[in-house]
Design a protein around this motif. Structure first.
Motif, mmCIF file in Angstrom:
data_model
loop_
_atom_site.group_PDB
_atom_site.id
_atom_site.type_symbol
_atom_site.label_atom_id
_atom_site.label_comp_id
_atom_site.label_asym_id
_atom_site.label_seq_id
_atom_site.Cartn_x
_atom_site.Cartn_y
_atom_site.Cartn_z
ATOM 1 N N SER A 56 5.560 -8.195 5.674
ATOM 2 C CA SER A 56 4.735 -9.686 5.493
ATOM 3 C C SER A 56 3.246 -8.982 5.604
ATOM 4 O O SER A 56 3.418 -7.970 5.845
ATOM 5 C CB SER A 56 4.352 -9.502 7.482
ATOM 6 N N ALA A 57 2.464 -10.091 5.232
ATOM 7 C CA ALA A 57 1.496 -9.567 4.219
ATOM 8 C C ALA A 57 -0.459 -10.923 4.227
ATOM 9 O O ALA A 57 0.665 -12.507 4.238
ATOM 10 C CB ALA A 57 1.240 -9.550 2.538
ATOM 11 N N GLY A 58 -0.846 -10.529 5.027
ATOM 12 C CA GLY A 58 -1.913 -11.938 4.427
ATOM 13 C C GLY A 58 -2.563 -11.798 3.438
ATOM 14 O O GLY A 58 -2.500 -10.923 2.101
ATOM 15 N N THR A 59 -2.974 -13.346 3.333
ATOM 16 C CA THR A 59 -3.761 -12.823 1.789
ATOM 17 C C THR A 59 -5.345 -12.308 2.057
ATOM 18 O O THR A 59 -5.546 -12.169 3.396
ATOM 19 C CB THR A 59 -4.285 -14.562 1.945
ATOM 20 N N TRP A 60 -5.476 -11.806 0.742
ATOM 21 C CA TRP A 60 -7.062 -11.103 0.588
ATOM 22 C C TRP A 60 -7.846 -12.392 1.422
ATOM 23 O O TRP A 60 -8.778 -11.309 2.320
ATOM 24 C CB TRP A 60 -7.204 -11.132 -0.355
ATOM 25 N N GLU A 61 -8.352 -13.270 1.139
ATOM 26 C CA GLU A 61 -8.941 -14.048 1.983
ATOM 27 C C GLU A 61 -9.505 -13.833 3.797
ATOM 28 O O GLU A 61 -9.867 -13.888 4.531
ATOM 29 C CB GLU A 61 -9.095 -15.907 2.061
ATOM 30 N N GLU A 62 -7.748 -13.741 4.528
ATOM 31 C CA GLU A 62 -8.146 -13.515 5.611
ATOM 32 C C GLU A 62 -7.871 -12.177 5.882
ATOM 33 O O GLU A 62 -8.674 -11.691 7.483
ATOM 34 C CB GLU A 62 -6.470 -14.348 6.049
#
Length: 375
Positions: A157-163
């Protein structure tokens, strides 16, 4: 008196006379092939000598890709493709569709008309891109007692950079902004170095980097880096690589976490040939001809790192990931409760949010714009 006049010059042949078109078809050709052949006729004989075309990766549901006043001449559908031939005043249109994509080609009596018909055909026809999935495929290398060097994959799992951008102090976030947008054309060094105290979010940043780069870079984590550079066979297996898919020129990023002993200043004495092999993988003979990047995380201060590791030109990025300032930490948490005057690490803030106990906030190095950040 008779004169030796030169013979009359022959008029240049028209393009369709100089290059005659002959099409031969048999029972192996499909109706779609016939549509393609018919479309070429007016362009080949010069009746419509101008052509414009474009491709759409995702066609909006219900879009016909036909301009106004189009008359359909032929329509064919195969198992995996359809072809549509249409015409209007001074133009002919071919629409080839497969799955969600399409190619649209127009021939016309003049270039402006061809461009306008193509614009009408595709205007508003492209669908919104599919949302990117939250998970990214990551490889894991380790030496198995039975199989030797082995690679397995799993979804991470990996969030977006904006998040996750608010999880980092401003200078770090600015440096990461540039790193997340890197493409193969931007690569000028093969080593990516993230250093700083534990709990500041270095691993989270690397997961998001894997998501941001997944279109062009395969990311593998080496679970036993201390063995990697002391075992030539293991190193060669990883250097040669195990690529997913058949995409030519795809890059690989090898992640080595917590490699303090490998890259600190006295590494030449304590790690033997390990440091030399790491550097050889990044810009020596071992790395030549291989699109390999090496990402290293360490808790060491910049001043304690070996100068050969941080020399100019070797690092694609060298980022010191520190604690959030007090103002940034309070903004992140939404309250001043538990935040010390020196700010807090990301791990401490999550602990405060979960209510698992007060954070232990320690002094940390300066995080100004010059605190070891550059791309």
């Amino acid at each position: 008196m008779p004169t030796d006049a030169p013979p009359p010059r022959a008029e240049p042949a028209a393009a369709h006379d100089a290059l005659p078109i002959r099409l031969t078809m048999d029972d192996s050709d499909s109706p779609s092939d016939v549509v393609d052949a018919l479309f070429l006729g007016r362009f080949a004989n010069g009746e419509q000598p101008y052509s414009r075309s474009t491709s759409i990766d995702r066609v909006r549901s219900g879009a016909t890709l036909l301009p106004e006043a189009a008359t359909v001449l032929r329509s064919a559908r195969d198992d995996d493709r359809s072809a549509l031939l249409a015409e209007g005043d001074g133009w002919t249109l071919l629409v080839s569709r497969w799955n969600r994509g399409a190619d649209v080609t127009v021939t016309a009596v003049d270039d402006a008309l061809a461009e306008e018909v193509l614009r009408q055909s595709v205007d508003g026809a492209e669908d919104e891109p599919e949302p990117q999935p939250e998970n990214v495929t990551m490889g894991f290398w380790y030496v198995s007692p039975r199989r030797g060097p082995h690679r397995t994959t799993r979804q991470i799992s990996a969030g977006t950079w904006e998040e996750i951008r608010p999880n980092y102090t401003a200078p770090v976030a600015d440096a990461m902004d540039r790193l997340m947008k890197v493409t193969p054309d931007d690569i000028s060094g093969r080593l990516l170095l993230l250093h700083g105290p534990p709990g500041t979010g270095k691993t989270s940043a690397l997961r998001t980097l894997a998501r941001s780069w997944r279109d062009w870079c395969q990311v593998d984590c080496v679970l036993d880096p201390e063995r990697l550079f002391n075992d030539v066979g293991y190193l060669m297996d990883i250097a040669i690589g195990e690529d997913e898919g058949t995409a030519k020129g795809r890059w690989r990023l090898l992640l080595l976490e917590d490699c303090d002993e490998l890259i600190r200043g006295e590494a030449r004495h304590t790690a033997g040939q390990a440091l030399s092999r790491l550097l050889n993988l990044t810009d020596g003979l071992l790395g030549q001809g291989r699109n390999v990047l090496v990402g290293v995380t360490t808790n060491e201060d910049l001043e304690r790192l070996h100068p050969a590791v941080v020399r100019p030109g070797r690092c694609l990025a060298r980022i010191e990931v520190g604690s959030l300032t007090r103002g940034e930490a309070v903004s992140w948490l939404g309250t001043e409760q538990g935040v010390g005057r020196d700010g807090a690490t990301l791990a401490e803030l999550f602990a405060l949010r979960r209510g698992t106990g007060p954070a232990s906030v320690l002094p940390h190095p300066a995080t100004g714009a010059d605190a070891g950040l550059y791309l």
